[in-house]
Design a protein around this motif. Structure first.
Motif, PDB file in Angstrom:
ATOM      1  N   SER A 297       0.821  -1.209   0.000  1.00 21.38           N
ATOM      2  CA  SER A 297       0.000   0.000   0.000  1.00 21.38           C
ATOM      3  C   SER A 297       0.862   1.268   0.000  1.00 21.38           C
ATOM      4  O   SER A 297       0.343   2.369  -0.006  1.00 21.38           O
ATOM      5  CB  SER A 297      -0.920   0.006   1.222  1.00 21.38           C
ATOM      6  OG  SER A 297      -0.148  -0.107   2.400  1.00 21.38           O
ATOM      7  N   TRP A 298       2.187   1.109   0.017  1.00 26.28           N
ATOM      8  CA  TRP A 298       3.070   2.284  -0.025  1.00 26.28           C
ATOM      9  C   TRP A 298       4.305   1.881  -0.824  1.00 26.28           C
ATOM     10  O   TRP A 298       5.221   1.233  -0.330  1.00 26.28           O
ATOM     11  CB  TRP A 298       3.455   2.734   1.392  1.00 26.28           C
ATOM     12  CG  TRP A 298       4.253   4.003   1.412  1.00 26.28           C
ATOM     13  CD1 TRP A 298       5.579   4.135   1.706  1.00 26.28           C
ATOM     14  CD2 TRP A 298       3.793   5.317   1.110  1.00 26.28           C
ATOM     15  NE1 TRP A 298       5.959   5.451   1.600  1.00 26.28           N
ATOM     16  CE2 TRP A 298       4.886   6.199   1.241  1.00 26.28           C
ATOM     17  CE3 TRP A 298       2.537   5.844   0.724  1.00 26.28           C
ATOM     18  CZ2 TRP A 298       4.773   7.576   1.008  1.00 26.28           C
ATOM     19  CZ3 TRP A 298       2.436   7.218   0.503  1.00 26.28           C
ATOM     20  CH2 TRP A 298       3.551   8.063   0.656  1.00 26.28           C
ATOM     21  N   LEU A 299       4.300   2.282  -2.108  1.00 24.13           N
ATOM     22  CA  LEU A 299       5.308   1.774  -3.037  1.00 24.13           C
ATOM     23  C   LEU A 299       6.734   2.163  -2.653  1.00 24.13           C
ATOM     24  O   LEU A 299       7.684   1.431  -2.948  1.00 24.13           O
ATOM     25  CB  LEU A 299       4.995   2.265  -4.455  1.00 24.13           C
ATOM     26  CG  LEU A 299       3.800   1.561  -5.116  1.00 24.13           C
ATOM     27  CD1 LEU A 299       3.480   2.211  -6.448  1.00 24.13           C
ATOM     28  CD2 LEU A 299       4.092   0.069  -5.303  1.00 24.13           C
ATOM     29  N   LYS A 300       6.900   3.311  -1.997  1.00 27.95           N
ATOM     30  CA  LYS A 300       8.268   3.738  -1.652  1.00 27.95           C
ATOM     31  C   LYS A 300       8.938   2.759  -0.693  1.00 27.95           C
ATOM     32  O   LYS A 300      10.170   2.720  -0.619  1.00 27.95           O
ATOM     33  CB  LYS A 300       8.244   5.132  -1.033  1.00 27.95           C
ATOM     34  CG  LYS A 300       8.080   6.223  -2.068  1.00 27.95           C
ATOM     35  CD  LYS A 300       8.225   7.588  -1.429  1.00 27.95           C
ATOM     36  CE  LYS A 300       8.089   8.676  -2.492  1.00 27.95           C
ATOM     37  NZ  LYS A 300       8.008  10.016  -1.862  1.00 27.95           N
ATOM     38  N   THR A 301       8.140   1.994   0.055  1.00 27.29           N
ATOM     39  CA  THR A 301       8.739   1.012   0.957  1.00 27.29           C
ATOM     40  C   THR A 301       9.580   0.006   0.179  1.00 27.29           C
ATOM     41  O   THR A 301      10.614  -0.450   0.656  1.00 27.29           O
ATOM     42  CB  THR A 301       7.642   0.288   1.765  1.00 27.29           C
ATOM     43  OG1 THR A 301       6.909   1.257   2.504  1.00 27.29           O
ATOM     44  CG2 THR A 301       8.228  -0.729   2.732  1.00 27.29           C
ATOM     45  N   ILE A 302       9.147  -0.339  -1.035  1.00 32.04           N
ATOM     46  CA  ILE A 302       9.892  -1.310  -1.852  1.00 32.04           C
ATOM     47  C   ILE A 302      10.534  -0.599  -3.047  1.00 32.04           C
ATOM     48  O   ILE A 302      10.445  -1.047  -4.187  1.00 32.04           O
ATOM     49  CB  ILE A 302       8.992  -2.471  -2.318  1.00 32.04           C
ATOM     50  CG1 ILE A 302       7.708  -1.952  -2.981  1.00 32.04           C
ATOM     51  CG2 ILE A 302       8.647  -3.383  -1.154  1.00 32.04           C
ATOM     52  CD1 ILE A 302       6.911  -3.042  -3.689  1.00 32.04           C
ATOM     53  N   GLU A 303      11.169   0.506  -2.774  1.00 30.85           N
ATOM     54  CA  GLU A 303      11.720   1.395  -3.792  1.00 30.85           C
ATOM     55  C   GLU A 303      12.389   0.658  -4.952  1.00 30.85           C
ATOM     56  O   GLU A 303      13.145  -0.274  -4.770  1.00 30.85           O
ATOM     57  CB  GLU A 303      12.741   2.333  -3.155  1.00 30.85           C
ATOM     58  CG  GLU A 303      13.863   1.585  -2.464  1.00 30.85           C
ATOM     59  CD  GLU A 303      14.844   2.548  -1.813  1.00 30.85           C
ATOM     60  OE1 GLU A 303      14.838   3.724  -2.169  1.00 30.85           O
ATOM     61  OE2 GLU A 303      15.612   2.088  -0.955  1.00 30.85           O
ATOM     62  N   GLY A 304      12.097   1.125  -6.118  1.00 30.40           N
ATOM     63  CA  GLY A 304      12.771   0.570  -7.282  1.00 30.40           C
ATOM     64  C   GLY A 304      12.151  -0.700  -7.832  1.00 30.40           C
ATOM     65  O   GLY A 304      12.623  -1.251  -8.826  1.00 30.40           O
TER      66      GLY A 304
ATOM     67  N   ARG B 290      12.684   0.845   4.380  1.00 28.18           N
ATOM     68  CA  ARG B 290      12.871   0.378   2.998  1.00 28.18           C
ATOM     69  C   ARG B 290      13.168  -1.117   2.972  1.00 28.18           C
ATOM     70  O   ARG B 290      13.904  -1.626   3.819  1.00 28.18           O
ATOM     71  CB  ARG B 290      14.039   1.123   2.334  1.00 28.18           C
ATOM     72  CG  ARG B 290      13.804   2.618   2.148  1.00 28.18           C
ATOM     73  CD  ARG B 290      12.730   2.889   1.094  1.00 28.18           C
ATOM     74  NE  ARG B 290      12.507   4.319   0.888  1.00 28.18           N
ATOM     75  CZ  ARG B 290      11.532   5.025   1.466  1.00 28.18           C
ATOM     76  NH1 ARG B 290      10.691   4.436   2.300  1.00 28.18           N
ATOM     77  NH2 ARG B 290      11.385   6.311   1.211  1.00 28.18           N
ATOM     78  N   ILE B 291      12.636  -1.787   1.946  1.00 27.66           N
ATOM     79  CA  ILE B 291      12.927  -3.204   1.724  1.00 27.66           C
ATOM     80  C   ILE B 291      13.358  -3.377   0.272  1.00 27.66           C
ATOM     81  O   ILE B 291      12.684  -2.890  -0.641  1.00 27.66           O
ATOM     82  CB  ILE B 291      11.679  -4.076   2.009  1.00 27.66           C
ATOM     83  CG1 ILE B 291      11.242  -3.901   3.469  1.00 27.66           C
ATOM     84  CG2 ILE B 291      11.977  -5.544   1.702  1.00 27.66           C
ATOM     85  CD1 ILE B 291       9.967  -4.638   3.816  1.00 27.66           C
ATOM     86  N   ARG B 292      14.494  -4.038   0.090  1.00 31.68           N
ATOM     87  CA  ARG B 292      15.015  -4.241  -1.269  1.00 31.68           C
ATOM     88  C   ARG B 292      15.421  -5.692  -1.448  1.00 31.68           C
ATOM     89  O   ARG B 292      15.798  -6.362  -0.488  1.00 31.68           O
ATOM     90  CB  ARG B 292      16.288  -3.431  -1.499  1.00 31.68           C
ATOM     91  CG  ARG B 292      16.172  -1.976  -1.304  1.00 31.68           C
ATOM     92  CD  ARG B 292      17.576  -1.374  -1.391  1.00 31.68           C
ATOM     93  NE  ARG B 292      17.508   0.043  -1.090  1.00 31.68           N
ATOM     94  CZ  ARG B 292      18.554   0.794  -0.801  1.00 31.68           C
ATOM     95  NH1 ARG B 292      19.763   0.244  -0.789  1.00 31.68           N
ATOM     96  NH2 ARG B 292      18.423   2.071  -0.541  1.00 31.68           N
ATOM     97  N   LEU B 293      15.415  -6.135  -2.689  1.00 30.70           N
ATOM     98  CA  LEU B 293      16.039  -7.413  -3.034  1.00 30.70           C
ATOM     99  C   LEU B 293      17.384  -7.096  -3.660  1.00 30.70           C
ATOM    100  O   LEU B 293      17.466  -6.293  -4.585  1.00 30.70           O
ATOM    101  CB  LEU B 293      15.182  -8.174  -4.048  1.00 30.70           C
ATOM    102  CG  LEU B 293      14.058  -9.053  -3.502  1.00 30.70           C
ATOM    103  CD1 LEU B 293      13.473  -9.877  -4.648  1.00 30.70           C
ATOM    104  CD2 LEU B 293      14.558  -9.967  -2.392  1.00 30.70           C
TER     105      LEU B 293
END
Ligand SMILES: [Zn+2]
Length: 272
Positions: A30-37, A117-120
């Motif tokens: 529900s908040w795209l910036k959390t999974i930036e990129g 933030r969460i990234r792969l």
């Protein structure tokens, strides 16, 4: 803001719940910036039937290793926290993203201030993240002599050096103040004028303060919770931080708060 002990605790309590579990490739965001990129659909595709094989912490990052060679990296920033619960359970207020697991649970990231933030990460990206940070305070290669050479090579004040993540990783405002109080060093003391004796005492103080905080599950001033929802108790053991005008436990002088290195800094003007 969570520092090394809080991130370590959040990572451990998350790992205890999901190492060995598989992501099923469903994501609700529900908040795209959390999974930036990342587009949620792309992230979902990359996580389908992928198992979590381990957890660790590097600096203030939670790192989950996956069996597809990638790493899920999460930074809690100010208010981020993980919750693992049944998929059927109602969404949590301020929940930003939920990753489905094959066993019917979900890994949810709740973050009031939305800075988390969460990234792969691919292996090279993980390498880059590792390289961007300095020594871990408990790394055996970080001897007093090594720390001394780090402090000798800068003209900055010691508090600024402690906060610099490219020098030491994981220390923030709370534990910098606590360590400097314990080592009896003024936060504005020039780093390159510290003696080897000072620096040895400071490294010992850093490790003692962090170890004690980890034993107590970190500090909860307002929002911090581990991944089971538990608060830390280290705030009950603060010697300087958040003790403005209260008597120093060593000499009785009221603790002073002033801005040092752009941060509200607590110290004893008499014995530091
Ligand atoms: Zn004092």
């Amino acid at each position: 803001m969570p520092e090394l002990p809080e991130v370590e605790q959040a990572a451990r309590t998350l790992g205890e719940q999901i190492v060995g579990a598989c992501f099923d490739g469903t994501i609700r965001c529900s908040w795209l910036k959390t999974i930036e990129g990342y587009a949620p659909e792309l992230l979902a595709t990359q996580l389908a039937d992928v198992m979590v094989t381990g957890w660790r912490r590097r600096a203030k990052w939670i790192l989950l290793s996956l069996d597809n060679q990638m790493t899920m990296a999460a930074h809690l920033r100010m208010t981020g926290r993980f919750v693992v619960c049944g998929r059927d359970e109602a969404d949590i207020p301020q929940q930003r993203v939920a990753f489905g697991l094959c066993d019917g649970r979900e890994v949810r990231f709740v973050d009031q201030r939305k800075f988390g933030r969460i990234r792969l990460l691919t292996p090279p990206e993980l390498h880059q993240l590792e390289d961007a940070h300095g020594y871990e305070p408990f790394d055996v290669v970080l001897t007093a002599t090594v720390f001394f050479s780090l402090t000798q090579s800068t003209q900055r004040i010691i508090k600024a050096v402690l906060l610099d993540q490219t020098v030491l990783a994981g220390i923030g405002n709370i534990y910098a103040d606590e360590a400097l109080w314990r080592a009896q060093i003024h936060p504005q003391f020039p780093a390159n004028q510290l003696t080897l004796v000072h620096v040895t005492r400071l490294l010992d103080a850093i490790q003692t303060v962090l170890r004690q905080a980890m034993t107590n599950g970190g500090s909860t001033l307002r929002d911090y919770r581990d991944s089971y929802g538990a608060k830390g108790t280290q705030q009950d053991n603060f010697m300087a931080y958040d003790r403005t005008n209260q008597p120093c436990y060593r000499c009785g002088t009221p603790i002073v708060k002033m801005v040092v290195a752009q941060r509200g800094t607590h110290f004893c003007p008499q014995c530091q």
